[in-house]
Design a protein around this motif. Structure first.
Motif, mmCIF file in Angstrom:
data_model
loop_
_atom_site.group_PDB
_atom_site.id
_atom_site.type_symbol
_atom_site.label_atom_id
_atom_site.label_comp_id
_atom_site.label_asym_id
_atom_site.label_seq_id
_atom_site.Cartn_x
_atom_site.Cartn_y
_atom_site.Cartn_z
ATOM 1 N N LEU A 1 0.844 -1.191 0.000
ATOM 2 C CA LEU A 1 0.000 0.000 0.000
ATOM 3 C C LEU A 1 0.880 1.242 0.000
ATOM 4 C CD1 LEU A 1 -2.768 1.410 0.214
ATOM 5 C CD2 LEU A 1 -2.573 1.233 2.701
ATOM 6 N N LEU A 2 0.585 2.166 -0.925
ATOM 7 C CA LEU A 2 1.274 3.451 -1.002
ATOM 8 C C LEU A 2 0.214 4.553 -0.991
ATOM 9 C CD1 LEU A 2 3.695 5.323 -1.480
ATOM 10 C CD2 LEU A 2 3.457 4.867 -3.928
ATOM 11 N N ASP A 3 0.258 5.388 0.043
ATOM 12 C CA ASP A 3 -0.738 6.449 0.195
ATOM 13 C C ASP A 3 -0.090 7.794 -0.110
ATOM 14 O OD1 ASP A 3 -2.837 8.093 0.843
ATOM 15 O OD2 ASP A 3 -3.304 7.090 2.742
ATOM 16 N N LEU B 1 -4.887 1.129 -8.579
ATOM 17 C CA LEU B 1 -5.475 2.146 -7.712
ATOM 18 C C LEU B 1 -6.314 1.510 -6.606
ATOM 19 C CD1 LEU B 1 -6.554 4.739 -10.418
ATOM 20 C CD2 LEU B 1 -4.548 4.838 -8.940
ATOM 21 N N ASP B 2 -6.260 2.120 -5.426
ATOM 22 C CA ASP B 2 -7.044 1.637 -4.293
ATOM 23 C C ASP B 2 -8.534 1.842 -4.582
ATOM 24 O OD1 ASP B 2 -7.753 0.788 -1.710
ATOM 25 O OD2 ASP B 2 -7.768 2.852 -0.985
ATOM 26 N N PRO B 3 -9.321 0.790 -4.607
ATOM 27 C CA PRO B 3 -10.749 0.929 -4.972
ATOM 28 C C PRO B 3 -11.549 1.771 -3.989
ATOM 29 C CG PRO B 3 -10.275 -1.295 -4.170
ATOM 30 C CD PRO B 3 -8.960 -0.615 -4.333
ATOM 31 N N ASP B 4 -11.083 1.880 -2.747
ATOM 32 C CA ASP B 4 -11.834 2.641 -1.749
ATOM 33 C C ASP B 4 -11.720 4.157 -1.951
ATOM 34 O OD1 ASP B 4 -12.605 0.274 -0.545
ATOM 35 O OD2 ASP B 4 -10.897 0.253 0.831
ATOM 36 N N SER B 5 -10.710 4.601 -2.677
ATOM 37 C CA SER B 5 -10.514 6.037 -2.843
ATOM 38 C C SER B 5 -10.444 6.469 -4.305
ATOM 39 C CB SER B 5 -9.221 6.475 -2.129
ATOM 40 O OG SER B 5 -8.094 5.824 -2.701
ATOM 41 N N VAL B 6 -10.642 5.532 -5.223
ATOM 42 C CA VAL B 6 -10.463 5.841 -6.639
ATOM 43 C C VAL B 6 -11.476 6.874 -7.134
ATOM 44 C CG1 VAL B 6 -11.957 3.977 -7.463
ATOM 45 C CG2 VAL B 6 -10.071 4.801 -8.894
ATOM 46 N N LEU C 1 5.383 -0.646 -9.505
ATOM 47 C CA LEU C 1 4.860 -1.083 -8.208
ATOM 48 C C LEU C 1 3.662 -2.014 -8.380
ATOM 49 C CD1 LEU C 1 4.945 2.264 -6.188
ATOM 50 C CD2 LEU C 1 6.618 0.399 -6.133
ATOM 51 N N SER C 2 3.587 -2.991 -7.486
ATOM 52 C CA SER C 2 2.421 -3.870 -7.454
ATOM 53 C C SER C 2 1.479 -3.489 -6.322
ATOM 54 C CB SER C 2 2.872 -5.329 -7.281
ATOM 55 O OG SER C 2 3.634 -5.490 -6.087
ATOM 56 N N ALA C 3 1.792 -2.427 -5.594
ATOM 57 C CA ALA C 3 1.007 -1.992 -4.441
ATOM 58 C C ALA C 3 -0.242 -1.240 -4.870
ATOM 59 C CB ALA C 3 1.864 -1.101 -3.538
ATOM 60 N N LYS C 4 -1.226 -1.215 -3.990
ATOM 61 C CA LYS C 4 -2.374 -0.338 -4.172
ATOM 62 C C LYS C 4 -1.917 1.097 -3.928
ATOM 63 C CE LYS C 4 -5.911 -3.660 -2.692
ATOM 64 N NZ LYS C 4 -6.985 -3.934 -1.696
ATOM 65 N N VAL C 5 -2.367 2.000 -4.777
ATOM 66 C CA VAL C 5 -1.927 3.392 -4.704
ATOM 67 C C VAL C 5 -3.133 4.299 -4.468
ATOM 68 C CG1 VAL C 5 -0.731 5.269 -5.911
ATOM 69 C CG2 VAL C 5 -0.005 2.902 -6.257
ATOM 70 N N ARG C 6 -2.967 5.212 -3.513
ATOM 71 C CA ARG C 6 -3.997 6.209 -3.239
ATOM 72 C C ARG C 6 -3.520 7.567 -3.733
ATOM 73 N NH1 ARG C 6 -5.253 4.362 3.049
ATOM 74 N NH2 ARG C 6 -6.287 2.372 2.528
ATOM 75 N N LEU C 7 -4.311 8.185 -4.610
ATOM 76 C CA LEU C 7 -3.940 9.471 -5.205
ATOM 77 C C LEU C 7 -5.021 10.532 -5.019
ATOM 78 C CD1 LEU C 7 -2.381 8.284 -8.582
ATOM 79 C CD2 LEU C 7 -1.158 9.350 -6.690
ATOM 80 N N PRO D 1 -14.806 13.607 -11.315
ATOM 81 C CA PRO D 1 -14.013 12.397 -11.043
ATOM 82 C C PRO D 1 -13.339 11.879 -12.310
ATOM 83 C CG PRO D 1 -16.155 12.263 -9.964
ATOM 84 C CD PRO D 1 -16.206 13.469 -10.865
ATOM 85 N N LEU D 2 -12.053 11.632 -12.207
ATOM 86 C CA LEU D 2 -11.281 11.224 -13.380
ATOM 87 C C LEU D 2 -11.686 9.838 -13.866
ATOM 88 C CD1 LEU D 2 -8.961 11.473 -15.396
ATOM 89 C CD2 LEU D 2 -7.396 10.765 -13.578
ATOM 90 N N ILE D 3 -11.894 8.920 -12.935
ATOM 91 C CA ILE D 3 -12.193 7.543 -13.314
ATOM 92 C C ILE D 3 -13.530 7.451 -14.047
ATOM 93 C CG2 ILE D 3 -12.535 5.204 -12.448
ATOM 94 C CD1 ILE D 3 -9.666 6.249 -12.325
#
Length: 257
Positions: free
Chosen positions: A117-119, A162-167, A136-142, A184-186
């Motif tokens: 996890l990378l925040d 991307l972290d699904p909780d904050s995407v 990176l294979s980590a979940k990323v929060r942007l 929202p970009l997504i």
């Protein structure tokens, strides 16, 4: 000499100066804790808590066996190359709520396989270098960054997990297409919007303008060439007309005796 199998204290090997320094460095790297931080140890796994310590840069003396590193709520403005390269056991890295504007292309070198996890949320990141996060294979929060929505960002996001909780909280602060600013970009990407198409259209227009310029030059040259030839032909014709005509030769048979 003492009994067989035993050595007197004077016969024990004494580490050299270089070995001592290397040993001290390794011990310090594995057991030290950054000043003003807390480093609780749980069964050999170290968690480094440096939250809200008014830090302006990433500490250098983070334990090598750290599995959790919290650097949130500080004043860190940049993540330099190789900042975490000695933290091969790191599983979670929290850099949220800082003032990060710049992320080096090799900022997370050494974390590609282990990090989970990378925040990076709540920072000042406008552009993400593709090389920095792509491996990176980590979940990323942007979320909550003033991202500039463009082709380079879209291509970088394609390679991120991307972290699904904050995407859904990732929004365009600015954009080459103004209608998506603040949205929202997504959602825009899921709807089929491509920020790369704008760049491609701009490139196509520039190419058409260039081709039209060359075409105009060619036409102008052809017109000039034709007119010049016509002028030369006219002058040559006038020259021929200006030449004196020669009298016709008399027929000798027509002469009388």
């Amino acid at each position: 000499m003492g009994p067989m199998g035993k050595q007197s204290p004077s016969s024990l090997p004494v580490p050299t100066g270089g070995s001592c320094l290397l040993l001290l460095f390794c011990l310090r790297l594995g057991t030290s804790c950054p000043q003003s931080c807390q480093c609780p140890d749980h069964a050999g796994a170290v968690a480094v808590h440096c939250s809200a310590r008014d830090l302006q840069e990433i500490p250098q003396d983070i334990p090598a066996n750290a599995v959790l590193l919290k650097l949130d709520a500080n004043r860190i403005a940049r993540v330099p190359n190789g900042a975490f390269q000695h933290l091969s056991q790191l599983r979670e890295l929290d850099l949220s709520r800082n003032a990060i504007e710049t992320v080096g292309p090799a900022a997370f070198a050494g974390l590609a396989t282990g990090l989970r996890l990378l925040d990076l949320s709540y920072n000042r990141i406008r552009r993400i270098p593709k090389d920095a996060l792509g491996q990176l294979s980590a979940k990323v929060r942007l979320a909550h960054n003033p991202l500039h929505c463009e082709c380079a960002l879209q291509e970088a996001l394609w390679e991120l997990k991307l972290d699904p909780d904050s995407v859904d909280e990732i929004a365009c602060h600015s954009s080459e297409q103004e209608e998506y600013v603040g949205k929202p970009l997504i959602q825009a990407l899921d709807a089929g919007v491509s920020f790369c198409s704008v760049q491609h259209k701009t490139t196509d227009v520039a190419m058409l303008v260039t081709m039209f310029g060359w075409f105009t030059m060619v036409i102008a040259y052809v017109v000039y060439y034709v007119r010049q030839n016509q002028e030369d032909a006219r002058r040559h014709l006038e020259y021929l007309k200006s030449l004196p005509s020669t009298p016709a030769a008399k027929d000798p048979l027509s002469l009388s005796p």
